[in-house]
Write an enzyme that holds these catalytic residues in place. Structure first.
Site, PDB file in Angstrom:
ATOM      1  CG  ASP A  70      -1.943   1.140   1.139  1.00  0.00           C
ATOM      2  OD1 ASP A  70      -2.695   1.185   0.148  1.00  0.00           O
ATOM      3  OD2 ASP A  70      -1.990   1.989   2.048  1.00  0.00           O
ATOM      4  CD  GLU A 105      -8.505  18.866  -0.978  1.00  0.00           C
ATOM      5  OE1 GLU A 105      -7.250  18.882  -1.008  1.00  0.00           O
ATOM      6  OE2 GLU A 105      -9.214  19.809  -1.392  1.00  0.00           O
ATOM      7  CG  HIS A 131      -6.558   5.681   4.592  1.00  0.00           C
ATOM      8  ND1 HIS A 131      -6.808   4.810   3.564  1.00  0.00           N
ATOM      9  CD2 HIS A 131      -7.765   6.144   4.987  1.00  0.00           C
ATOM     10  CE1 HIS A 131      -8.108   4.765   3.339  1.00  0.00           C
ATOM     11  NE2 HIS A 131      -8.704   5.581   4.192  1.00  0.00           N
TER      12      HIS A 131
END
Length: 234
Positions: free
Chosen positions: A9, A54, A155
């Site tokens: 990831d 963001e 995350h």
């Protein structure tokens, strides 16, 4: 033959590498023959540009946090050596692979695109094939497969890779969570008895309800009526 898979990831400064966005974190978890080895890869990267607000809202990583981290060019070769020849298991692979290919293309000399030296398995596509019409983001899959991700408030590349590893293994039939050192004990265990395997997490036990139990008894009655042997009633 050993099968090496890297659950991978990334976190980035924004959505689109074509707009100049860069990778700021890479997290990888290594599996060999569906077993965790502990040989993971994790690095934060100074992107040499501003991170979009963001994106910070998603992963919480700021430019100040990365100011003294290495540039991608400083870690590129070690990352390339780590993933080379493995099958990469990635959720929404096009996103992460697109960023990695972009970073490799910026190097001088450039490194080749990922698909030239790695297999790629997209768990988002796999999940959509298994669960059509349902939500298949990582949080939804954790709920579906009863994986505790309560510690995932933001995350993070390594954390998400670790969670995705559990999701992938459950989606594809389950896995025992043990070190490869257990393989070295296999021949001894053949002589000494079965190897006790430590599994990660708790197994769910689903008990039959009253209607299912009653239906089972009816089936056993039919088996006995036909002259069959009912082990459940012996």
């Amino acid at each position: 033959m050993l099968k090496r898979q890297i659950i991978l990831d990334t976190e980035t400064t924004g959505i689109n590498p074509k707009e100049g966005h860069r990778i700021i974190e890479i997290g990888c978890v290594e599996l060999i023959n569906r077993r965790f080895t502990g040989n993971n890869f994790h690095v934060y990267i100074n992107p040499e540009r501003e991170i979009e607000a963001e994106a910070i809202a998603v992963h919480g990583i700021t430019n100040e946090r990365l100011a003294h981290e290495p540039k991608f060019r400083d870690i590129a070769q070690s990352f390339f050596d780590y993933i080379q020849g493995a099958e990469l298991v990635i959720h929404n692979a096009a996103f992460d692979v697109g960023f990695i290919d972009h970073e490799f293309a910026l190097l001088k000399p450039a490194l080749p695109p990922v698909a030239q030296y790695c297999g790629i398995l997209d768990t988002l596509k796999l999940a959509r094939d298994l669960h059509p019409g349902q939500k298949n983001n990582l949080d939804a899959l954790c709920r579906r497969y009863d994986i505790n991700n309560s510690h995932r408030t933001l995350h993070g590349a390594l954390l998400d890779a670790e969670i995705l590893a559990d999701v992938y293994l459950l989606m594809t039939g389950g896995q025992v969570s043990l070190n490869l050192a257990a393989d070295e004990q296999a021949e001894q265990q053949d002589q000494q008895g079965p190897l006790l395997i430590q599994r990660s997490g708790k197994l769910r036990v689903i008990k039959a309800d009253n209607s299912e139990t009653a239906a089972h008894e009816v089936r056993l009655d039919l088996v006995q009526k036909k002259g069959g042997s009912c082990l459940w009633r012996s």
